[in-house]
Design a protein around this motif. Structure first.
Motif, PDB file in Angstrom:
ATOM      1  N   VAL A  89      41.268  50.388  41.037  1.00 21.04           N
ATOM      2  CA  VAL A  89      42.618  49.558  40.633  1.00 21.04           C
ATOM      3  C   VAL A  89      42.699  48.303  41.576  1.00 21.04           C
ATOM      4  CG1 VAL A  89      44.742  49.456  40.120  1.00 21.04           C
ATOM      5  CG2 VAL A  89      43.649  51.484  39.532  1.00 21.04           C
ATOM      6  N   SER A  90      42.479  48.329  42.868  1.00 23.47           N
ATOM      7  CA  SER A  90      42.895  47.102  43.442  1.00 23.47           C
ATOM      8  C   SER A  90      41.728  46.272  43.479  1.00 23.47           C
ATOM      9  CB  SER A  90      42.763  47.458  45.135  1.00 23.47           C
ATOM     10  OG  SER A  90      41.752  48.309  45.292  1.00 23.47           O
ATOM     11  N   SER A  91      40.570  46.571  43.479  1.00 19.47           N
ATOM     12  CA  SER A  91      39.333  45.685  43.098  1.00 19.47           C
ATOM     13  C   SER A  91      39.331  44.970  41.839  1.00 19.47           C
ATOM     14  CB  SER A  91      38.077  46.249  43.188  1.00 19.47           C
ATOM     15  OG  SER A  91      38.128  47.097  44.358  1.00 19.47           O
ATOM     16  N   LEU A  92      39.572  46.071  40.872  1.00 18.81           N
ATOM     17  CA  LEU A  92      39.788  45.162  39.325  1.00 18.81           C
ATOM     18  C   LEU A  92      40.770  44.461  39.081  1.00 18.81           C
ATOM     19  CD1 LEU A  92      38.323  48.309  37.457  1.00 18.81           C
ATOM     20  CD2 LEU A  92      37.030  46.360  38.009  1.00 18.81           C
ATOM     21  N   LEU A  93      41.924  44.847  39.637  1.00 22.71           N
ATOM     22  CA  LEU A  93      43.201  43.783  39.443  1.00 22.71           C
ATOM     23  C   LEU A  93      43.066  42.557  40.147  1.00 22.71           C
ATOM     24  CD1 LEU A  93      46.238  46.292  39.236  1.00 22.71           C
ATOM     25  CD2 LEU A  93      45.405  44.947  37.425  1.00 22.71           C
ATOM     26  N   ALA A  94      42.352  42.667  41.608  1.00 22.63           N
ATOM     27  CA  ALA A  94      42.108  41.557  42.135  1.00 22.63           C
ATOM     28  C   ALA A  94      41.245  40.499  41.641  1.00 22.63           C
ATOM     29  CB  ALA A  94      41.607  41.812  43.783  1.00 22.63           C
ATOM     30  N   LEU A  95      40.191  40.948  40.780  1.00 26.18           N
ATOM     31  CA  LEU A  95      39.011  40.298  40.171  1.00 26.18           C
ATOM     32  C   LEU A  95      39.851  39.760  38.993  1.00 26.18           C
ATOM     33  CD1 LEU A  95      35.991  40.179  40.763  1.00 26.18           C
ATOM     34  CD2 LEU A  95      35.816  41.627  38.824  1.00 26.18           C
ATOM     35  N   PHE A  96      40.641  40.505  38.231  1.00 23.83           N
ATOM     36  CA  PHE A  96      41.340  39.970  37.061  1.00 23.83           C
ATOM     37  C   PHE A  96      42.454  38.652  37.403  1.00 23.83           C
ATOM     38  CE2 PHE A  96      45.284  39.947  34.310  1.00 23.83           C
ATOM     39  CZ  PHE A  96      44.757  39.755  33.169  1.00 23.83           C
ATOM     40  N   ILE A  97      43.019  38.649  38.545  1.00 18.40           N
ATOM     41  CA  ILE A  97      43.507  37.769  39.178  1.00 18.40           C
ATOM     42  C   ILE A  97      42.645  36.350  39.971  1.00 18.40           C
ATOM     43  CG2 ILE A  97      45.397  36.740  40.535  1.00 18.40           C
ATOM     44  CD1 ILE A  97      46.552  39.580  40.300  1.00 18.40           C
ATOM     45  N   ALA A  98      41.547  36.719  40.405  1.00 21.32           N
ATOM     46  CA  ALA A  98      40.976  35.827  40.979  1.00 21.32           C
ATOM     47  C   ALA A  98      39.922  34.912  40.314  1.00 21.32           C
ATOM     48  CB  ALA A  98      40.122  36.566  42.284  1.00 21.32           C
ATOM     49  N   VAL A  99      39.366  35.529  39.096  1.00 18.31           N
ATOM     50  CA  VAL A  99      38.494  35.063  38.320  1.00 18.31           C
ATOM     51  C   VAL A  99      38.873  33.592  37.613  1.00 18.31           C
ATOM     52  CG1 VAL A  99      37.028  35.178  36.326  1.00 18.31           C
ATOM     53  CG2 VAL A  99      36.818  36.947  38.099  1.00 18.31           C
ATOM     54  N   PRO A 100      39.985  33.831  37.059  1.00 21.42           N
ATOM     55  CA  PRO A 100      40.712  32.496  36.302  1.00 21.42           C
ATOM     56  C   PRO A 100      40.952  31.428  37.394  1.00 21.42           C
ATOM     57  CG  PRO A 100      41.764  34.274  35.468  1.00 21.42           C
ATOM     58  CD  PRO A 100      40.876  34.823  36.762  1.00 21.42           C
ATOM     59  N   LEU A 101      41.552  31.693  38.347  1.00 24.86           N
ATOM     60  CA  LEU A 101      41.956  30.945  39.704  1.00 24.86           C
ATOM     61  C   LEU A 101      40.546  30.267  40.232  1.00 24.86           C
ATOM     62  CD1 LEU A 101      44.612  32.769  41.666  1.00 24.86           C
ATOM     63  CD2 LEU A 101      45.221  30.979  40.273  1.00 24.86           C
ATOM     64  N   GLY A 102      39.278  31.318  40.567  1.00 23.31           N
ATOM     65  CA  GLY A 102      38.383  30.765  41.406  1.00 23.31           C
ATOM     66  C   GLY A 102      37.724  29.656  40.372  1.00 23.31           C
ATOM     67  N   VAL A 103      37.342  30.235  38.898  1.00 22.78           N
ATOM     68  CA  VAL A 103      36.510  29.280  38.101  1.00 22.78           C
ATOM     69  C   VAL A 103      37.240  27.860  37.918  1.00 22.78           C
ATOM     70  CG1 VAL A 103      35.630  28.998  35.996  1.00 22.78           C
ATOM     71  CG2 VAL A 103      35.129  31.227  37.290  1.00 22.78           C
ATOM     72  N   GLY A 104      38.709  28.305  37.655  1.00 23.62           N
ATOM     73  CA  GLY A 104      39.182  27.078  37.384  1.00 23.62           C
ATOM     74  C   GLY A 104      39.254  25.977  38.658  1.00 23.62           C
ATOM     75  N   THR A 105      39.293  26.576  39.801  1.00 29.04           N
ATOM     76  CA  THR A 105      39.504  25.588  40.754  1.00 29.04           C
ATOM     77  C   THR A 105      37.965  24.896  41.081  1.00 29.04           C
ATOM     78  OG1 THR A 105      40.951  27.238  42.146  1.00 29.04           O
ATOM     79  CG2 THR A 105      39.558  25.543  43.455  1.00 29.04           C
ATOM     80  N   ALA A 106      36.825  25.700  40.578  1.00 29.25           N
ATOM     81  CA  ALA A 106      35.563  25.143  40.563  1.00 29.25           C
ATOM     82  C   ALA A 106      35.587  24.100  39.564  1.00 29.25           C
ATOM     83  CB  ALA A 106      34.568  26.193  40.376  1.00 29.25           C
ATOM     84  N   ILE A 107      35.931  24.402  38.341  1.00 30.17           N
ATOM     85  CA  ILE A 107      36.074  23.268  37.303  1.00 30.17           C
ATOM     86  C   ILE A 107      36.772  22.013  37.830  1.00 30.17           C
ATOM     87  CG2 ILE A 107      36.769  22.741  35.029  1.00 30.17           C
ATOM     88  CD1 ILE A 107      36.207  25.537  34.336  1.00 30.17           C
ATOM     89  N   PHE A 108      38.008  22.195  38.603  1.00 30.77           N
ATOM     90  CA  PHE A 108      38.644  21.196  39.026  1.00 30.77           C
ATOM     91  C   PHE A 108      38.248  20.327  40.000  1.00 30.77           C
ATOM     92  CE2 PHE A 108      42.603  19.704  41.430  1.00 30.77           C
ATOM     93  CZ  PHE A 108      43.332  19.181  40.203  1.00 30.77           C
TER      94      PHE A 108
END
Length: 320
Positions: A89-108
């Motif tokens: 649960v901790s890993s999947l929820l962290a991934l659910f939050i971090a993926v949009p932030l990380g990919v969005g930052t990379a695009i930015f």
């Protein structure tokens, strides 16, 4: 070596390589094989060591170890369901939050949405975030993040307390702060790999997308991201493996409770945190039970790696 004959046709002649060059190539090939084999031998040795240590617990508890949550060293009753649930649960929820932030930052960073100076500053900050030791992040989570987060968690409990995931009153360390500290830890991995993947997309694709009249965001979502998706997914799965195996920061903020609860606001546990807390004082069959839990964690990370390889290969074939 290519030579041209009197008739104008190309003739190929092979230069005979001296023995010294051939011996260097052979030695380098042998060294590469030995080093690759050494990695496999070390990995196999670790697996066999953990597997042999877990034999007693496997014989005593069997598969029920995976679905029971009781952990009582006094009565020699052990079940790892609480730790397995917390890890997933901790890993999947962290991934659910971090993926949009990380990919969005990379695009930015990569798509020239801000001036170059700011892009470089943000890139350096992301790299510095990855360099912070996990114990320091754990201390920051205890003294800064969790007190600031508690009003929001209280609001979630008061508003959504009827839902099992928010059914307990937040009183300090728990699953939710652990999820957020994992987000902080895996965000640099996702951002860095996504940034490199987007930078590797050929400029011809960007120019072609803009040449047919695509807007910036249509080009990003319909052309650039699909071209880099396999590498991005590989980075995401790497971050998932890191989140599943993270120990120190999670141990300091998750609460380390073996009492099972569906709630994200209650204290919880993960396999890595359980091993870090108990292995030093374990004795008898408890050592075997902890190694059984470690074996489960190894199999989970192994499954994640296999899934990552399959997904990357599947998307690579789809977009090539």
């Amino acid at each position: 070596m290519v030579m041209r004959s009197e008739t104008g046709q190309d003739q190929f002649t092979l230069r005979r390589r001296p023995w010294s060059e051939r011996s260097i190539d052979g030695g380098f090939r042998l060294l590469t094989i030995l080093l690759a084999s050494l990695v496999a031998v070390v990995l196999l040795g670790i697996f066999l060591t953990v597997f042999n240590g877990a034999q007693e617990a496997m014989a005593s508890f069997g598969l029920s170890f995976l679905v029971t949550s009781g952990w009582n060293p006094v009565n020699n009753q052990y079940g790892a369901f609480t730790a397995i649930y917390g890890t997933l649960v901790s890993s999947l929820l962290a991934l659910f939050i971090a993926v949009p932030l990380g990919v969005g930052t990379a695009i930015f960073i990569t798509e020239n949405l801000i001036p170059r100076t700011w892009r470089e500053v943000i890139g350096v900050m992301v790299e510095l975030l990855a360099a912070i030791p996990s114990v320091v992040l754990g201390l920051w989570a205890i003294f800064v993040m969790e007190p600031l987060l508690r009003p929001l968690l209280n609001f979630l409990h008061q508003s959504l307390g009827w839902f099992p995931l928010f059914s307990t009153v937040p009183k300090g360390p728990g699953m939710a702060p652990a999820v957020l500290i994992l987000v902080v830890m895996i965000l640099p991995i996702i951002t860095a790999i996504s940034r490199d993947a987007l930078n590797q997309v050929p400029q011809e694709l960007r120019q072609g997308a803009y040449g047919v009249g695509s807007t910036r965001w249509i080009a990003i979502f319909n052309v650039i991201l699909p071209a880099a998706i396999s590498s991005i997914i590989g980075g995401v799965m790497l971050a998932l493996g890191r989140a599943m195996g993270e120990t120190m920061a999670v141990t300091m903020i998750i609460g380390n409770s073996m009492n099972f609860s569906w709630s994200l606001l209650a204290p919880g546990n993960t396999i890595s945190a359980m091993l870090a807390n108990q292995f030093g004082e374990a004795d008898g069959i408890q050592v075997s039970a902890l190694l059984y839990a470690a074996l489960i964690l190894m199999l989970m990370t192994f499954a994640v790696n296999i899934l990552a390889q399959w997904i990357v290969r599947r998307f690579s074939l789809s977009y090539n």
